[in-house]
Motif scaffolding. Structure first.
Motif, mmCIF file in Angstrom:
data_model
loop_
_atom_site.group_PDB
_atom_site.id
_atom_site.type_symbol
_atom_site.label_atom_id
_atom_site.label_comp_id
_atom_site.label_asym_id
_atom_site.label_seq_id
_atom_site.Cartn_x
_atom_site.Cartn_y
_atom_site.Cartn_z
ATOM 1 N N HIS A 152 -5.340 -6.459 8.119
ATOM 2 C CA HIS A 152 -4.200 -5.639 7.728
ATOM 3 C C HIS A 152 -4.112 -4.463 8.686
ATOM 4 O O HIS A 152 -4.968 -4.311 9.566
ATOM 5 N N TYR A 153 -3.089 -3.632 8.530
ATOM 6 C CA TYR A 153 -2.749 -2.678 9.579
ATOM 7 C C TYR A 153 -3.206 -1.248 9.325
ATOM 8 O O TYR A 153 -2.703 -0.322 9.966
ATOM 9 N N HIS A 154 -4.154 -1.038 8.435
ATOM 10 C CA HIS A 154 -4.730 0.295 8.299
ATOM 11 C C HIS A 154 -5.573 0.623 9.540
ATOM 12 O O HIS A 154 -6.148 -0.272 10.171
ATOM 13 N N SER A 155 -5.636 1.914 9.870
ATOM 14 C CA SER A 155 -6.177 2.311 11.167
ATOM 15 C C SER A 155 -7.659 1.984 11.338
ATOM 16 O O SER A 155 -8.126 1.845 12.472
ATOM 17 N N GLU A 193 -1.816 -0.877 -5.945
ATOM 18 C CA GLU A 193 -1.759 0.311 -5.099
ATOM 19 C C GLU A 193 -0.523 0.328 -4.208
ATOM 20 O O GLU A 193 -0.136 1.373 -3.694
ATOM 21 N N GLY A 194 0.080 -0.829 -3.969
ATOM 22 C CA GLY A 194 1.328 -0.880 -3.223
ATOM 23 C C GLY A 194 1.215 -0.560 -1.750
ATOM 24 O O GLY A 194 2.176 -0.078 -1.145
ATOM 25 N N ASP A 195 0.064 -0.845 -1.140
ATOM 26 C CA ASP A 195 -0.082 -0.546 0.283
ATOM 27 C C ASP A 195 -0.623 -1.767 1.029
ATOM 28 O O ASP A 195 -0.708 -2.867 0.486
ATOM 29 N N GLU A 196 -0.981 -1.558 2.297
ATOM 30 C CA GLU A 196 -1.430 -2.651 3.148
ATOM 31 C C GLU A 196 -2.710 -3.314 2.641
ATOM 32 O O GLU A 196 -2.938 -4.492 2.925
ATOM 33 N N ASN A 197 -3.556 -2.589 1.919
ATOM 34 C CA ASN A 197 -4.780 -3.201 1.404
ATOM 35 C C ASN A 197 -4.456 -4.450 0.589
ATOM 36 O O ASN A 197 -5.150 -5.470 0.681
ATOM 37 N N GLU A 198 -3.402 -4.369 -0.215
ATOM 38 C CA GLU A 198 -3.021 -5.495 -1.068
ATOM 39 C C GLU A 198 -2.530 -6.694 -0.264
ATOM 40 O O GLU A 198 -2.479 -7.806 -0.779
ATOM 41 N N ARG A 199 -2.190 -6.468 0.994
ATOM 42 C CA ARG A 199 -1.679 -7.544 1.836
ATOM 43 C C ARG A 199 -2.747 -8.104 2.783
ATOM 44 O O ARG A 199 -2.447 -8.880 3.697
ATOM 45 N N ASP A 218 -9.670 -5.725 2.737
ATOM 46 C CA ASP A 218 -9.593 -4.625 1.763
ATOM 47 C C ASP A 218 -8.771 -5.022 0.536
ATOM 48 O O ASP A 218 -8.173 -4.162 -0.126
ATOM 49 N N LEU A 219 -8.722 -6.313 0.246
ATOM 50 C CA LEU A 219 -7.948 -6.762 -0.908
ATOM 51 C C LEU A 219 -8.345 -5.964 -2.147
ATOM 52 O O LEU A 219 -9.525 -5.782 -2.429
#
Length: 356
Positions: free
Chosen positions: A98-101, A204-210, A228-229
């Motif tokens: 996913h795209y978290h830094s 949580e509605g963020d990239e972790n869920e993706r 980070d699911l």
């Protein structure tokens, strides 16, 4: 969908870092037929290198960017050092969960050190600036797209149920872009009593869920890496996966992932936490993993300095103790029979887990 892009970068590694020197001196002996798995210390991010007996490689994530040391970026240089140790001169497959830094941020600096043959991701970023940390997510995704636009490497977008085009070991995608597999895997489908008592948490509605989540199979060994699911996404998977030999603790061991229901269902023999001294390996996560019915070994990249001794694994199973940052990694050697060895280069010791 696969897209060919333009790419031309030479290999220009400068590995005069402590991490590189330690990697060279601490290389353990592995069987010629073993899958080697390196957990690189990217200080609470993720970067895991899989190297097959044939030499075919897969890197999962690239750690964080380092703007303070552009000529010797911390995470990219540590990954490059481990690649050199493992005999990897080209990363055949680079998976971005996913795209978290702390997962994609090190990519532009890494590709300046080690060439990549194929990039694999879950598709476009949909996290906006209104989400906490969203601006850095957007920046990380845009930097990734810039790399792709100048690359001749393949780019592959995958979805739950897809199998990655890797010959030497089997990698099946079980989550991605907020979805999970619809049907249980062959090893899954068992009832899970822990579902009735496991707490529920909000999305949580963020990239972790993706996050792209993967099941990696080599011989008789099954490895689970869900990126980070988040906890809220796990109920869709807990009865579909079956039991595992190795569990890469989700989300660095933070208490936002890795519910009792999930850990009870996957029942790992070995768990590895990609934490830093101040991030991850939450006390509740350590308790949950230790309570797993088949656990034989818990390993951490760092001592969790906010925890007491009872909520850290044994020091012999920790790559980096408090003090100067050594950047030590952990290595798994996986035999086709299902036998697994874990080596801690800090101590030079190896623990063997016989095949079951």
């Amino acid at each position: 969908m696969r897209i060919l892009k333009g790419w031309s970068l030479g290999l220009a590694i400068s590995l005069a870092m402590v991490a590189g020197a330690q990697a060279q001196s601490a290389k353990p002996a592995a069987g010629k037929g073993d899958l080697r798995v390196y957990f690189v210390d990217v200080e609470g991010g993720q970067s895991t290198l899989f190297v097959a007996p044939s030499g075919e490689s897969m890197l999962v994530d690239t750690g964080s960017p380092d703007s303070r040391n552009p000529n010797a970026p911390r995470d990219a240089s540590r990954i490059a050092a481990v690649c050199k140790l493992a005999g990897v001169t080209k990363i055949d497959n680079l998976v971005i969960t996913h795209y978290h830094s702390d997962h994609v941020g090190g990519l532009p600096q890494l590709v300046a050190l080690v060439p990549v043959g194929r990039f694999i991701d879950h598709g476009p970023n949909t996290e906006g600036a209104e989400v906490q940390g969203g601006s850095s997510t957007i920046a990380g995704y845009e930097a990734y797209q810039k790399v792709l636009s100048g690359s001749k490497a393949d780019q592959l977008t995958v979805h739950p149920g897809d199998v990655l085009p890797i010959k030497a070991f089997h990698v099946e995608v079980v989550s991605g872009k907020g979805d999970v597999i619809a049907k249980p895997l062959a090893a899954g489908g068992q009832p899970n009593p822990a579902c009735k008592t496991s707490p529920v948490k909000d999305p949580e509605g963020d990239e972790n869920e993706r996050s792209l989540g993967m099941v990696i199979t080599f011989g008789k060994t099954r490895i689970l890496d869900l990126g980070d699911l988040t906890w809220a996404k796990e109920p869709g998977l807990v009865n579909k996966l079956g039991k595992f030999d190795v569990y890469v603790a989700s989300h660095h061991g933070l208490d936002r992932s890795g519910s009792p229901a999930l850990v009870d269902a996957v029942a790992p023999r070995i768990a590895v936490i990609d934490n830093s001294g101040r991030k991850g390996a939450a006390a509740s996560t350590v308790d949950t993993i230790r309570g797993s019915s088949r656990l034989e070994g818990l390993w951490q990249l760092h001592t969790a300095e906010g925890n007491d001794a009872a909520h850290n694994t044994d020091e012999s199973h920790i790559a980096n103790l408090p003090g100067p940052d050594a950047g030590n990694y952990l290595e798994l050697s996986v035999h086709p029979s299902g036998a697994i060895s874990v080596t801690n280069p800090r101590t030079g010791n190896t623990v063997d887990y016989p095949a079951k």
